[in-house]
Design a protein around this motif. Structure first.
Motif, PDB file in Angstrom:
ATOM      1  N   LEU B  52       7.453   1.916 -10.677  1.00 40.36           N
ATOM      2  CA  LEU B  52       8.383   0.910 -11.186  1.00 40.36           C
ATOM      3  C   LEU B  52       9.618   1.561 -11.784  1.00 40.36           C
ATOM      4  CD1 LEU B  52       5.841  -1.461 -12.923  1.00 40.36           C
ATOM      5  CD2 LEU B  52       6.916  -1.705 -10.682  1.00 40.36           C
ATOM      6  N   ARG B  72       7.479  -1.977  -0.659  1.00 39.12           N
ATOM      7  CA  ARG B  72       7.059  -2.636  -1.898  1.00 39.12           C
ATOM      8  C   ARG B  72       5.715  -3.343  -1.811  1.00 39.12           C
ATOM      9  NH1 ARG B  72      10.755  -4.181  -5.544  1.00 39.12           N
ATOM     10  NH2 ARG B  72      12.792  -3.251  -5.191  1.00 39.12           N
ATOM     11  N   ARG B  73       5.605  -4.172  -0.785  1.00 36.97           N
ATOM     12  CA  ARG B  73       4.390  -4.991  -0.701  1.00 36.97           C
ATOM     13  C   ARG B  73       3.175  -4.127  -0.380  1.00 36.97           C
ATOM     14  NH1 ARG B  73       4.527 -10.718   0.155  1.00 36.97           N
ATOM     15  NH2 ARG B  73       3.107 -10.600   1.914  1.00 36.97           N
ATOM     16  N   ALA B  76       2.245  -2.580  -3.502  1.00 33.20           N
ATOM     17  CA  ALA B  76       1.656  -3.584  -4.380  1.00 33.20           C
ATOM     18  C   ALA B  76       0.209  -3.866  -3.993  1.00 33.20           C
ATOM     19  CB  ALA B  76       2.479  -4.866  -4.331  1.00 33.20           C
ATOM     20  N   ARG B  79      -1.910  -0.525  -5.344  1.00 32.15           N
ATOM     21  CA  ARG B  79      -2.038  -0.223  -6.760  1.00 32.15           C
ATOM     22  C   ARG B  79      -1.673  -1.438  -7.597  1.00 32.15           C
ATOM     23  NH1 ARG B  79       2.129  -1.891  -7.679  1.00 32.15           N
ATOM     24  NH2 ARG B  79       4.199  -0.965  -7.811  1.00 32.15           N
ATOM     25  N   TYR B  81      -0.730  -2.800 -11.602  1.00 30.42           N
ATOM     26  CA  TYR B  81      -0.160  -2.303 -12.843  1.00 30.42           C
ATOM     27  C   TYR B  81      -0.241  -3.395 -13.887  1.00 30.42           C
ATOM     28  CZ  TYR B  81       3.520  -1.114 -16.175  1.00 30.42           C
ATOM     29  OH  TYR B  81       4.226  -0.870 -17.320  1.00 30.42           O
ATOM     30  N   LEU B  82      -0.705  -3.030 -15.062  1.00 33.11           N
ATOM     31  CA  LEU B  82      -0.763  -3.990 -16.174  1.00 33.11           C
ATOM     32  C   LEU B  82       0.064  -3.446 -17.321  1.00 33.11           C
ATOM     33  CD1 LEU B  82      -4.407  -5.253 -16.834  1.00 33.11           C
ATOM     34  CD2 LEU B  82      -2.362  -6.605 -16.418  1.00 33.11           C
ATOM     35  N   GLY B 101      -2.073 -12.365  -8.516  1.00 26.03           N
ATOM     36  CA  GLY B 101      -2.386 -10.991  -8.157  1.00 26.03           C
ATOM     37  C   GLY B 101      -2.538 -10.811  -6.659  1.00 26.03           C
ATOM     38  N   PRO B 104       0.939 -10.086  -2.949  1.00 20.85           N
ATOM     39  CA  PRO B 104       1.313  -9.182  -1.853  1.00 20.85           C
ATOM     40  C   PRO B 104       0.451  -9.363  -0.605  1.00 20.85           C
ATOM     41  CG  PRO B 104       0.586  -7.946  -3.808  1.00 20.85           C
ATOM     42  CD  PRO B 104       0.501  -9.386  -4.141  1.00 20.85           C
TER      43      PRO B 104
ATOM     44  N   SER C 222       5.683  -4.987  -9.984  1.00 23.83           N
ATOM     45  CA  SER C 222       4.509  -4.251  -9.526  1.00 23.83           C
ATOM     46  C   SER C 222       3.817  -4.999  -8.394  1.00 23.83           C
ATOM     47  CB  SER C 222       3.542  -4.023 -10.682  1.00 23.83           C
ATOM     48  OG  SER C 222       2.743  -5.177 -10.898  1.00 23.83           O
ATOM     49  N   LEU C 223       4.046  -6.311  -8.317  1.00 26.27           N
ATOM     50  CA  LEU C 223       3.435  -7.100  -7.256  1.00 26.27           C
ATOM     51  C   LEU C 223       4.338  -7.180  -6.026  1.00 26.27           C
ATOM     52  CD1 LEU C 223       1.735  -9.860  -9.375  1.00 26.27           C
ATOM     53  CD2 LEU C 223       0.594  -8.319  -7.782  1.00 26.27           C
ATOM     54  N   GLY C 224       5.357  -6.372  -5.989  1.00 27.76           N
ATOM     55  CA  GLY C 224       6.167  -6.285  -4.773  1.00 27.76           C
ATOM     56  C   GLY C 224       7.397  -7.167  -4.790  1.00 27.76           C
TER      57      GLY C 224
END
Lengths: 296, 263, 328
Positions: B52, B72-73, B76, B79, B81-82, B101, B104, C222-224
């Protein structure tokens, strides 16, 4: 509207409207005695007196006229204002011009009177005309104020000859017209526009509206009222505005094809000896309107 | 086996190196507790590992491919990320939040396929939130929201989970449950990296410990060997007794701050 | 699901009713049977002229601008996660008005018909870009930036109209500050339509990213989600749709604020599901306001923006009060 700071342009344009609104309130104009001798530096703060002034006195005796006069002058008496100074009705200009006579309109008087006191010039309130009788009275009033009563009488006499001639040749056919421009009021009974229409041989649709004087028509009401012709005031030259766009709404163009006329706005709202010519011109224009009912 | 590697990763902010030349090689099956005092650069390192945040210099690569070159997808999907203290911005239902969640993996148009709805229900049950399925997330308690967010991260079945203080704000029971769940994921072959302040829990459940101090990686290795009193003293400025690190019986007791005061 | 369908059906029924009402009611009363007959016999008659050239364009314009404002409001609220975001409050409508005024009063649109929508879009884009850039960082900052941009654009509008060569321009300031759909013609609507359509498309393309933004920016990325792209789409979509629509109607406030809030509870607050219903209710609201403006007997017809402001301001206050209670 009387607040200082409202753009002068709004004030002047709405003169016609306001005069109507004021007519019940305003007393007969308090005409001050003309100063001894002919006034030599006349300051006009009113479009209608601008035009009268240009007809009555030589340019050298005019201190300044309003900036609004430029276009009507170009239409009515081209070149007459050449070299004449322009004012915007401000205190600074009043002081700059050091007038010996101020021609104002009834609605602008409270402000004008305070300013005039500073320069020590008499203020004359000039009404706007709502009829040809008013034109006679006002033209003579201004003539007396500026010390040119004979010229004023001549102008009035000329106007009356034109009117008498028009009266003799009044057409038998009377058609119904309206002075309409989207979003603004249509002049009805008791306005000069109405008298011009009547003398030209037309009847004014706006007099059928419940409100006397000025009232408004929507696009739909205009269509439903089916006037034989639509008149639009014009004293500018192709300047873009939304109002133009709206009064040229395609449905108006379509539904009143060949029935849309323009007229010189200043002759209808101000009231000048030439307003008689406006009657003649309108009558000629109306003669060209196709006879019979609207095609739809 | 998933491999996540950082190679001399440096992140600067205002001229100051927040993360300073950190190199790490992590792989599936590890539950890495990222420890360090406040301001050590844990969150920044996690963001960089998640892709990120583009590091000033150095690279992070997943299975040998630099993150910057992964779509990106696709990234996603592999991995999750929180961030620290995640918040929901709208009062959507818990089920809907968790389903995010799966974004993607969603087809370009249309709603949630049935298989995915089942998956959401499964994960909700795992985090003990099945009963709250239709509740607006904004009405959840802090601990419930943290679990819902964890479920959101797990629902896509990622190979790598990066979590910034996932245990913050949880009561002991749910903290234990969550950390055990993270360990369980590692035991399934996934890579879990979590910034953790709860050292006793890290000592018990983490397979590995990575310690950051002033942006530098000062220690990394299996918990039993790495999480020592000496490390804690040098990183946190506290005296501690560490016993049986890396086993379920591990304890970490703090005795006193070394310099007489702590941050 | 069934409940959702029910709301959708109710919305569509309302839309149909509002549309019919708008076609049937005007300052001239025409028998609905005559209107209906004329609709099926398109020949120049009073009813046909009024229906096809006055009421139909007016209704379509109200529908399209209402939908645009609702959609843009929903997209902006989702993007910024800010319940007060809407084109009017962010200064976009004022910017579009200024652009359109410059085009109309300084003659560009006479030279080139597309100038009005294009300048409207440019004005909207500038305003939106300033607000979104300066106002990042919270509900309050955004609203303040929007107020500042609205103020500047409004002042620019007054200045432009004062400088405009038309002596009537001063009167017409109100048209642009208050907005109206009355007496517009098909040509203006058709010129704006393609831009509005492209704007809608841009706004709808943000749907999925708006959903993940529920989780905040970090998780969304983070989810694209490509947030730079999403912001650009929302900005361009708002500028095009609102800019082109406002170039025809003038600034109309509060519809973009009201519509998304009205529908949000019925779609489970999910930002992507708010978009189309917000457009639907925006259209319904604006058509109903426009019908109401014809009902209220005033000498000159009431401006549409007056009604939307009257309806919207109390709601705005309610939102502000609620925000004050819920935020620290």
């Amino acid at each position: 509207m009387k607040r200082p700071g409202v753009p002068a342009i709004v004030a002047a344009i709405s003169a016609g409207l306001l005069v109507f609104a004021w007519s019940g309130l305003a007393q007969a104009p308090r005409a001050p005695q003309p100063p001894p001798g002919k006034p030599q530096r006349i300051f006009s703060a009113n479009l209608c007196s601008d035009l009268l002034l240009l007809m009555l006195v030589p340019k050298e005796r005019i201190a300044s006229i309003t900036h609004l006069a430029r276009e009507p002058v170009a239409v009515l008496m081209p070149g007459a204002d050449e070299g004449v100074r322009i004012n915007h009705g401000t205190a600074e200009e009043l002081i700059r011009d050091r007038p010996d006579l101020i021609l104002a309109s009834a609605w602008s008087t409270p402000v004008m009177r305070r300013l005039a006191a500073k320069v020590g010039a008499p203020v004359a309130e000039i009404d706007s005309a709502n009829s040809f009788a008013d034109i006679r009275r006002i033209t003579r009033q201004v003539g007396a104020l500026v010390g040119e009563p004979a010229r004023a009488d001549a102008l009035v006499a000329h106007m009356d000859r034109t009117l008498a001639e028009l009266e003799r040749t009044r057409p038998s056919r009377s058609i119904e017209v309206v002075a309409w421009s989207s979003g603004t009021a249509a002049p009805g009974a008791g306005t000069l526009t109405d008298e011009i229409m009547r003398r030209a041989g037309a009847s004014n649709l706006a007099t059928r509206l419940p409100a006397a004087g000025y009232s408004s028509f929507g696009l739909e009401e205009l269509l439903a009222a089916r006037p034989a012709a639509i008149l639009r005031g014009e004293d500018r030259f192709g300047r873009p505005s939304l109002r133009d766009a709206a009064s040229e709404h395609p449905v108006i163009r379509e539904a009143f094809r060949g029935r849309r006329l323009t007229y010189p706005e200043s002759l209808y709202t101000c009231g000048l000896p030439q307003s008689a010519d406006a009657v003649r011109d309108l009558r000629a224009a109306l003669a060209k309107v196709p006879p019979g009912d609207l095609p739809w | 086996m998933t491999r996540l590697a950082a190679d001399r990763v440096t992140v600067r902010r205002g001229g100051k190196a927040i993360v300073d030349a950190v190199s790490l090689a992590l792989e599936g099956g590890q539950f890495v507790a990222l420890i360090g005092p406040n301001g050590a650069g844990k969150s920044t390192l996690l963001s960089a590992l998640a892709g990120l945040l583009a590091p000033e210099s150095g690279t992070v690569s997943l299975d040998g491919v630099p993150l910057a070159r992964i779509e990106r997808r696709a990234l996603a999907r592999s991995r999750a990320y929180l961030p620290q203290g995640p918040r929901a911005e709208w009062p959507v239902s818990v089920e809907r939040l968790v389903a995010l969640g799966l974004t993607p993996r969603l087809p370009a148009f249309g709603g949630l396929p049935d298989a995915m709805r089942k998956r959401v229900a499964e994960v909700l049950a795992q985090v003990d939130l099945a009963a709250h399925r239709d509740q607006p997330v904004t009405t959840l308690s802090g601990g419930e929201l943290a679990r819902a967010m964890l479920a959101r991260a797990l629902v896509g079945d990622p190979a790598v989970l990066l979590a910034d203080e996932p245990l913050a704000g949880l009561d002991p029971r749910h903290a234990l449950g969550s950390v055990a769940r993270l360990r369980g994921l590692a035991d399934q072959g996934k890579l879990v990296v979590a910034a953790i302040h709860e050292l006793p829990l890290a000592a018990r459940y983490a397979t590995h410990v990575a310690a950051l101090h002033q942006g530098r990686l000062v220690a990394f290795g299996p918990t039993a060997r790495t999480l020592t009193a000496a490390l804690l003293r040098s990183v946190f400025d506290v005296d501690a007794r560490v016993a049986a690190a890396g086993t379920p019986a591990a304890t970490v007791d703090f005795t006193s701050p070394v310099a007489g005061e702590c941050e | 699901m069934v409940r959702r369908r029910g709301w959708l059906a109710l919305g569509l029924a309302l839309l149909l009713a509002a549309t019919l009402l708008s076609l049937a009611i005007g300052r001239v009363w025409l028998d609905p049977r005559v209107l209906l007959a004329s609709a099926f016999a398109p020949e120049p008659s009073l009813a046909w002229l009024i229906l096809s050239e006055v009421r139909a364009p007016r209704t379509v314009l109200a529908l399209v601008s209402g939908a645009t404002l609702g959609l843009a409001g929903a997209a902006l609220q989702g993007l910024l996660r800010n319940p007060l975001a809407e084109p009017g409050l962010l200064g976009v409508s004022a910017g579009a008005s200024l652009g359109a005024v410059l085009a109309i009063y300084f003659g560009f649109s006479t030279a080139f018909a597309l100038a009005t929508p294009v300048c409207g879009i440019a004005g909207a884009f500038v305003a939106a870009a300033i607000t979104l850039t300066v106002g990042r960082g919270g509900t309050l900052t955004m609203i303040l930036a929007g107020a500042a941009v609205s103020g500047v654009m409004g002042a620019g509008l007054s200045l432009a109209l004062n400088l405009a060569p038309s002596p009537y321009a001063a009167y017409e300031i109100t048209t642009w500050l208050l907005g109206s759909v009355a007496d517009r013609d098909w040509q203006a609507i058709l010129l704006a339509a393609p831009f509005i359509a492209v704007g809608w498309l841009c706004l709808l393309l943000t749907a999925r990213d708006l959903d993940v933004l529920t989780l905040g920016e970090a998780q969304a990325e983070s989810l694209g989600a490509d947030l730079a792209r999403t912001r650009l789409l929302a900005l361009a979509g708002t500028a095009m749709a609102v800019g082109a629509a406002t170039a025809v109607t003038g600034a109309i406030g509060f519809i973009g604020l009201l519509a998304p809030h009205l529908v949000r509870p019925f779609v489970g607050h999910q930002p992507s599901r708010v978009l189309l219903p917000a457009a639907l209710f925006g259209a319904i609201l604006l058509v109903l306001c426009d019908v109401a403006s014809r009902f209220i007997p005033t000498a000159l017809e009431l401006k549409l923006g007056v009604l939307t402001s009257l309806a919207g301001t109390p709601f705005f206050f309610w939102l502000v009060l609620r925000l004050r209670r819920t935020s620290p």
